[in-house]
Motif scaffolding. Structure first.
Motif, PDB file in Angstrom:
ATOM      1  N   GLU A 174       0.822  -1.205   0.000  1.00 18.72           N
ATOM      2  CA  GLU A 174       0.000   0.000   0.000  1.00 18.72           C
ATOM      3  C   GLU A 174       0.860   1.261   0.000  1.00 18.72           C
ATOM      4  O   GLU A 174       0.769   2.100  -0.890  1.00 18.72           O
ATOM      5  CB  GLU A 174      -0.920   0.013   1.225  1.00 18.72           C
ATOM      6  CG  GLU A 174      -2.120  -0.886   1.123  1.00 18.72           C
ATOM      7  CD  GLU A 174      -3.005  -0.769   2.357  1.00 18.72           C
ATOM      8  OE1 GLU A 174      -2.512  -0.295   3.392  1.00 18.72           O
ATOM      9  OE2 GLU A 174      -4.167  -1.151   2.274  1.00 18.72           O
ATOM     10  N   GLN A 175       1.683   1.398   1.032  1.00 16.56           N
ATOM     11  CA  GLN A 175       2.576   2.548   1.175  1.00 16.56           C
ATOM     12  C   GLN A 175       3.932   2.017   1.622  1.00 16.56           C
ATOM     13  O   GLN A 175       4.262   2.045   2.804  1.00 16.56           O
ATOM     14  CB  GLN A 175       2.000   3.547   2.190  1.00 16.56           C
ATOM     15  CG  GLN A 175       0.695   4.192   1.711  1.00 16.56           C
ATOM     16  CD  GLN A 175      -0.004   4.975   2.810  1.00 16.56           C
ATOM     17  OE1 GLN A 175      -0.330   4.443   3.855  1.00 16.56           O
ATOM     18  NE2 GLN A 175      -0.233   6.254   2.572  1.00 16.56           N
ATOM     19  N   PRO A 176       4.711   1.506   0.670  1.00 18.50           N
ATOM     20  CA  PRO A 176       5.941   0.783   1.018  1.00 18.50           C
ATOM     21  C   PRO A 176       6.968   1.612   1.766  1.00 18.50           C
ATOM     22  O   PRO A 176       7.872   1.056   2.388  1.00 18.50           O
ATOM     23  CB  PRO A 176       6.476   0.339  -0.351  1.00 18.50           C
ATOM     24  CG  PRO A 176       5.826   1.250  -1.343  1.00 18.50           C
ATOM     25  CD  PRO A 176       4.477   1.565  -0.781  1.00 18.50           C
ATOM     26  N   HIS A 177       6.835   2.949   1.727  1.00 18.73           N
ATOM     27  CA  HIS A 177       7.822   3.797   2.408  1.00 18.73           C
ATOM     28  C   HIS A 177       7.463   4.031   3.865  1.00 18.73           C
ATOM     29  O   HIS A 177       8.244   4.639   4.599  1.00 18.73           O
ATOM     30  CB  HIS A 177       7.931   5.134   1.698  1.00 18.73           C
ATOM     31  CG  HIS A 177       6.638   5.918   1.674  1.00 18.73           C
ATOM     32  ND1 HIS A 177       5.536   5.503   0.952  1.00 18.73           N
ATOM     33  CD2 HIS A 177       6.274   7.063   2.310  1.00 18.73           C
ATOM     34  CE1 HIS A 177       4.554   6.380   1.123  1.00 18.73           C
ATOM     35  NE2 HIS A 177       4.962   7.320   1.956  1.00 18.73           N
ATOM     36  N   LEU A 193       3.264  -4.612   9.984  1.00 17.75           N
ATOM     37  CA  LEU A 193       3.522  -5.840  10.735  1.00 17.75           C
ATOM     38  C   LEU A 193       4.346  -6.838   9.939  1.00 17.75           C
ATOM     39  O   LEU A 193       5.092  -7.622  10.520  1.00 17.75           O
ATOM     40  CB  LEU A 193       2.196  -6.516  11.128  1.00 17.75           C
ATOM     41  CG  LEU A 193       1.187  -5.699  11.936  1.00 17.75           C
ATOM     42  CD1 LEU A 193      -0.019  -6.571  12.259  1.00 17.75           C
ATOM     43  CD2 LEU A 193       1.803  -5.148  13.207  1.00 17.75           C
ATOM     44  N   ARG A 194       4.215  -6.815   8.625  1.00 17.15           N
ATOM     45  CA  ARG A 194       4.749  -7.881   7.794  1.00 17.15           C
ATOM     46  C   ARG A 194       6.034  -7.476   7.086  1.00 17.15           C
ATOM     47  O   ARG A 194       6.318  -6.290   6.907  1.00 17.15           O
ATOM     48  CB  ARG A 194       3.702  -8.296   6.741  1.00 17.15           C
ATOM     49  CG  ARG A 194       2.363  -8.694   7.353  1.00 17.15           C
ATOM     50  CD  ARG A 194       1.284  -8.795   6.298  1.00 17.15           C
ATOM     51  NE  ARG A 194      -0.027  -9.015   6.901  1.00 17.15           N
ATOM     52  CZ  ARG A 194      -0.523 -10.213   7.154  1.00 17.15           C
ATOM     53  NH1 ARG A 194       0.174 -11.285   6.853  1.00 17.15           N
ATOM     54  NH2 ARG A 194      -1.715 -10.335   7.704  1.00 17.15           N
ATOM     55  N   THR A 195       6.792  -8.472   6.682  1.00 17.14           N
ATOM     56  CA  THR A 195       7.967  -8.230   5.868  1.00 17.14           C
ATOM     57  C   THR A 195       7.521  -7.858   4.456  1.00 17.14           C
ATOM     58  O   THR A 195       6.381  -8.112   4.065  1.00 17.14           O
ATOM     59  CB  THR A 195       8.857  -9.481   5.804  1.00 17.14           C
ATOM     60  OG1 THR A 195       8.091 -10.561   5.249  1.00 17.14           O
ATOM     61  CG2 THR A 195       9.340  -9.872   7.201  1.00 17.14           C
ATOM     62  N   ASP A 196       8.426  -7.254   3.692  1.00 16.87           N
ATOM     63  CA  ASP A 196       8.069  -6.815   2.338  1.00 16.87           C
ATOM     64  C   ASP A 196       7.633  -7.972   1.460  1.00 16.87           C
ATOM     65  O   ASP A 196       6.832  -7.789   0.544  1.00 16.87           O
ATOM     66  CB  ASP A 196       9.254  -6.096   1.688  1.00 16.87           C
ATOM     67  CG  ASP A 196       9.524  -4.746   2.340  1.00 16.87           C
ATOM     68  OD1 ASP A 196       8.624  -4.241   3.034  1.00 16.87           O
ATOM     69  OD2 ASP A 196      10.632  -4.203   2.147  1.00 16.87           O
ATOM     70  N   ARG A 197       8.154  -9.173   1.727  1.00 13.06           N
ATOM     71  CA  ARG A 197       7.834 -10.321   0.880  1.00 13.06           C
ATOM     72  C   ARG A 197       6.597 -11.085   1.368  1.00 13.06           C
ATOM     73  O   ARG A 197       6.257 -12.130   0.811  1.00 13.06           O
ATOM     74  CB  ARG A 197       9.023 -11.278   0.835  1.00 13.06           C
ATOM     75  CG  ARG A 197      10.300 -10.650   0.302  1.00 13.06           C
ATOM     76  CD  ARG A 197      11.441 -11.657   0.317  1.00 13.06           C
ATOM     77  NE  ARG A 197      12.710 -11.051  -0.060  1.00 13.06           N
ATOM     78  CZ  ARG A 197      13.869 -11.694  -0.093  1.00 13.06           C
ATOM     79  NH1 ARG A 197      13.912 -12.966   0.266  1.00 13.06           N
ATOM     80  NH2 ARG A 197      14.977 -11.076  -0.449  1.00 13.06           N
ATOM     81  N   TYR A 198       5.965 -10.614   2.424  1.00 12.82           N
ATOM     82  CA  TYR A 198       4.799 -11.297   2.991  1.00 12.82           C
ATOM     83  C   TYR A 198       5.146 -12.716   3.459  1.00 12.82           C
ATOM     84  O   TYR A 198       4.269 -13.584   3.503  1.00 12.82           O
ATOM     85  CB  TYR A 198       3.651 -11.376   1.971  1.00 12.82           C
ATOM     86  CG  TYR A 198       3.006 -10.051   1.661  1.00 12.82           C
ATOM     87  CD1 TYR A 198       1.932  -9.591   2.403  1.00 12.82           C
ATOM     88  CD2 TYR A 198       3.475  -9.255   0.632  1.00 12.82           C
ATOM     89  CE1 TYR A 198       1.325  -8.374   2.123  1.00 12.82           C
ATOM     90  CE2 TYR A 198       2.890  -8.036   0.334  1.00 12.82           C
ATOM     91  CZ  TYR A 198       1.806  -7.598   1.086  1.00 12.82           C
ATOM     92  OH  TYR A 198       1.227  -6.397   0.815  1.00 12.82           O
ATOM     93  N   ASP A 199       6.415 -12.968   3.789  1.00 10.50           N
ATOM     94  CA  ASP A 199       6.796 -14.314   4.220  1.00 10.50           C
ATOM     95  C   ASP A 199       6.993 -14.415   5.729  1.00 10.50           C
ATOM     96  O   ASP A 199       7.544 -15.389   6.229  1.00 10.50           O
ATOM     97  CB  ASP A 199       8.077 -14.758   3.507  1.00 10.50           C
ATOM     98  CG  ASP A 199       9.230 -13.785   3.735  1.00 10.50           C
ATOM     99  OD1 ASP A 199       9.020 -12.747   4.405  1.00 10.50           O
ATOM    100  OD2 ASP A 199      10.336 -14.054   3.224  1.00 10.50           O
ATOM    101  N   GLY A 200       6.547 -13.424   6.455  1.00  8.07           N
ATOM    102  CA  GLY A 200       6.681 -13.444   7.912  1.00  8.07           C
ATOM    103  C   GLY A 200       6.324 -12.086   8.500  1.00  8.07           C
ATOM    104  O   GLY A 200       5.807 -11.202   7.805  1.00  8.07           O
TER     105      GLY A 200
END
Length: 325
Positions: A174-177, A193-200
């Protein structure tokens, strides 16, 4: 004649081997990847040695710095997947807007008895909501719940009369910065809450630091001296609360000639030192030399911690957003 080169591109656990020429264009590489993965070039994110290759201004693969045998990781969703995500997100935002409007029309009424239970219910997070369209919403809710019930966070919210209507999360795409966002001085606080890769999920301590930062925006909108002083005070009080709780007491004692820190930041740094040696992000605790005196070590730790805290706050300010309507 140019010699062909092989690139290995990993996407969602599958490795794709491509044979290209150094003079082939970046656009051709992206087209080949779209044929293999259905991810359009506009949604492709390529990582080489943990960093994004320098595609800007590069016309050929060699100009982008890629060489024979290069292993690349690609992130990205197909247009169909993105469409489903955006549709679910739009529906979620619609429901969130309706709930927010209902909350505004029916404000929370607090009895005037002045009891601690009333105060406890008033200065709190009134609603917790993860993003249901993202992976593992139950884990996200558990993390938000842990933050909302964190004894140290509840302590400073009670002390400074801070209330938040909605505690929710920010989707990385949404707002990566941004790491955090405070909407209308506490109407809602959104946290990454999440990592950029959505893996944790990100470390709890890091997310809580951002939450503390966003709580300060309930009172001060801009990152001015008033905000910095309050944010520093909240961090210090959280550390003091946890230290005294661990010691089995809820009050601080001291002598009249105790060292008085010269600033809010120094006071916060001193509290961190009292709670234990400071750890640098991704680093180690500074080590002491054999002939270093206790006072020199205290001064060195204080200086190192202040520098770390200043750097962390600068990073948070760069990745913090406040919004009003």
């Amino acid at each position: 004649m140019s010699t062909s080169m092989e690139l290995v591109v990993s996407h969602r656990g599958t490795q794709h081997r491509l044979s290209l020429l150094p003079d082939d264009t970046v656009a051709l590489l992206q087209t080949r990847l779209e044929e293999l993965t259905s991810v359009p070039p506009s949604l492709q994110k390529l990582l080489f040695k943990g960093k994004k290759p320098s595609f800007e201004g590069a016309e050929t693969i060699s100009q982008a710095g890629l060489k024979n045998g290069a292993r690349i990781q690609m992130l990205g969703s197909t247009s169909e997947e993105l469409g489903r995500t955006l549709a679910a997100e739009t529906e979620h935002q619609r429901k969130e807007r309706i709930l927010r409007e209902r909350a505004l029309k029916a404000p929370i009424h607090v009895r005037s008895s002045g009891s601690s239970s009333t105060s406890s219910s008033q200065y709190a997070f009134h609603r917790i909501e993860p993003l249901a369209h993202l992976p593992e919403p139950a884990s996200a809710r558990a993390l938000l719940t842990r933050l909302a019930h964190d004894p140290a966070i509840r302590h400073v919210m009670q002390k400074h009369h801070l209330a938040v209507g909605l505690l929710t999360e920010l989707a990385p795409h949404e707002q990566p910065h941004l790491l955090g966002l405070n909407v209308n001085a506490g109407q809602a606080i959104k946290l990454r809450l999440r990592t950029d890769r959505y893996d944790g999920f990100r470390l709890y301590s890091e997310v809580r630091k951002v939450l503390c930062h966003e709580l300060s925006h309930n009172v001060w909108g801009d990152h001015d001296n008033n905000f910095k002083e309050m944010n520093s005070q909240l961090n210090r009080e959280i550390a003091e609360f946890e230290r005294t709780t661990a010691e089995g007491t809820h009050h601080l004692t001291g002598t009249g000639d105790a060292y008085q820190p010269s600033s809010e930041l120094e006071a916060e740094a001193q509290t961190y030192i009292l709670c234990g040696p400071p750890q640098t992000l991704g680093g180690t605790t500074p080590t002491a030399s054999g002939d270093e005196s206790r006072e020199d070590r205290r001064r060195r730790l204080l200086e190192a911690t202040m520098k770390r805290l200043q750097k962390e706050e600068e990073e948070l300010e760069e990745r913090c957003g406040t919004a009003t309507s």
